[in-house]
Design an enzyme around this catalytic site. Structure first.
Site, PDB file in Angstrom:
ATOM      1  N   LYS A  50       0.908  -1.249   0.203  1.00  0.00           N
ATOM      2  CA  LYS A  50       0.014  -0.546   0.369  1.00  0.00           C
ATOM      3  C   LYS A  50       0.972   1.490   0.291  1.00  0.00           C
ATOM      4  CE  LYS A  50      -2.269  -1.280   3.819  1.00  0.00           C
ATOM      5  NZ  LYS A  50      -1.706  -2.230   4.239  1.00  0.00           N
ATOM      6  N   ARG A  70      -9.513   0.933   8.227  1.00  0.00           N
ATOM      7  CA  ARG A  70      -9.448  -0.337   8.426  1.00  0.00           C
ATOM      8  C   ARG A  70     -10.669  -1.630   9.172  1.00  0.00           C
ATOM      9  NH1 ARG A  70      -3.239   0.361   8.569  1.00  0.00           N
ATOM     10  NH2 ARG A  70      -2.516  -1.679   8.969  1.00  0.00           N
ATOM     11  N   ARG A 111      11.680  -5.427   4.866  1.00  0.00           N
ATOM     12  CA  ARG A 111      11.561  -4.072   4.452  1.00  0.00           C
ATOM     13  C   ARG A 111      12.805  -3.464   5.321  1.00  0.00           C
ATOM     14  NH1 ARG A 111       5.963  -1.680   5.049  1.00  0.00           N
ATOM     15  NH2 ARG A 111       6.207  -2.944   7.404  1.00  0.00           N
ATOM     16  N   ARG A 132      10.893  -1.929  11.196  1.00  0.00           N
ATOM     17  CA  ARG A 132      10.415  -1.305  12.210  1.00  0.00           C
ATOM     18  C   ARG A 132       9.829  -2.104  13.351  1.00  0.00           C
ATOM     19  NH1 ARG A 132       4.975   0.059   8.226  1.00  0.00           N
ATOM     20  NH2 ARG A 132       3.652  -1.170  10.076  1.00  0.00           N
ATOM     21  N   ARG A 192      -0.528  -9.481  13.197  1.00  0.00           N
ATOM     22  CA  ARG A 192      -0.936  -7.792  12.321  1.00  0.00           C
ATOM     23  C   ARG A 192      -2.023  -8.758  11.533  1.00  0.00           C
ATOM     24  NH1 ARG A 192       4.519  -5.303  10.788  1.00  0.00           N
ATOM     25  NH2 ARG A 192       2.982  -4.064   9.404  1.00  0.00           N
TER      26      ARG A 192
END
Ligand code: AP5
Length: 225
Positions: A22, A97, A136, A169, A180
């Site tokens: 996203k 969400r 990431r 992160r 998640r």
């Protein structure tokens, strides 16, 4: 069939699991359509850096992989979307969400005679999600996003664009990633049918290159907004 809603503003929702791409896609779309990229997760992380009340409250939820309560999130995003730079629309990344958030967004936009013109649902396999989140890396200085395998920086740990330090992160650890994804399936995935039933949902195949996904999304926006 997706209906065309408003000619003068483009409010585009990017829907997809953690790691679906996203944020990566929102950056390109924001530049192409000259509307801001509004990412609820980024707003929470900035609030946390600044040590605000909202940031401190969000921290405990983010670290566990849970959603921040609707009341807090809705107030925060409504304020952001009401800002003057969103007059012509926005790319909404990570919001809404929950069904409650979707209804609040709809009501807030309707007050100004606006509405969401398309919801782009990025479909990616769970295996790919885990691989993307695990690799990431983000620049502490300019926010540029890299991937250790799919889009590595020229020099490990250093941003190509500004030379800033790259970090991972705190919610990208394997245990929190899994949580998640579970939270997404339980609380966010119902939005797929919610928006499909309103004729607003476009499916986008996300297991392709960044450029191919971007191309498909641009075409969908040009066709339906
Ligand atoms: P948030 O920051 O929104 O995280 P997320 O939804 O979990 O999504 P991610 O940012 O992890 O993934 P992404 O889809 O943007 O993927 P990306 O483009 O980076 O939310 C974090 C937390 O904040 C939540 O858990 C919650 O606590 C709270 N929160 C936020 N919004 C909330 C809300 N509305 N309500 C309540 N709580 C909220 O890509 C991932 C990696 O893959 C990158 O390395 C990238 O380079 C790579 N990549 C991307 N696309 C491709 C591709 N096509 N091919 C190869 N690699 C790719």
């Amino acid at each position: 069939m997706v209906e065309s809603h408003n000619l003068e503003s483009k409010f585009i929702v990017l829907l997809g699991a953690p790691g679906a791409g996203k944020g990566t896609q929102a950056e390109g779309l924001s530049a192409t359509f000259s509307i801001p990229h509004v990412a609820s997760g980024d707003i929470f992380r900035e609030a946390l850096e600044e040590g605000t009340e909202v940031g401190l409250l969000a921290k405990s939820y983010i670290e566990k992989g849970d959603l921040v309560p609707d009341k807090v999130t809705i107030a925060m995003v409504q304020k952001r979307v009401a800002a003057s730079d969103c007059e012509r629309g926005a790319i909404l990344d990570g919001f809404p969400r929950t069904i409650e958030q979707a209804e609040a967004l709809e009501n807030a936009l309707a007050e100004d005679g606006k509405s969401v013109c398309v919801v782009l649902y990025i479909k990616v396999s769970t295996e790919t999600l885990m691989a993307r989140l695990g690799g990431r890396w983000i620049c502490r200085n300019c926010g540029a996003v890299y991937h250790s395998l799919f889009d590595p920086p020229k020099e490990a740990g250093k941003c190509d664009k500004c030379g800033g330090e790259l970090y991972q992160r705190s919610d990208d650890t394997p245990g929190v990633q899994r949580k998640r994804i579970d939270v997404y399936l339980a609380q966010t995935a119902p939005l797929i049918e919610h928006y499909r039933s309103k004729g607003l949902l476009m499916d986008v195949e996300g297991d392709k290159s960044v450029e191919e996904v971007q191309h498909d999304m641009q075409k969908a926006i040009e066709a339906y907004c």
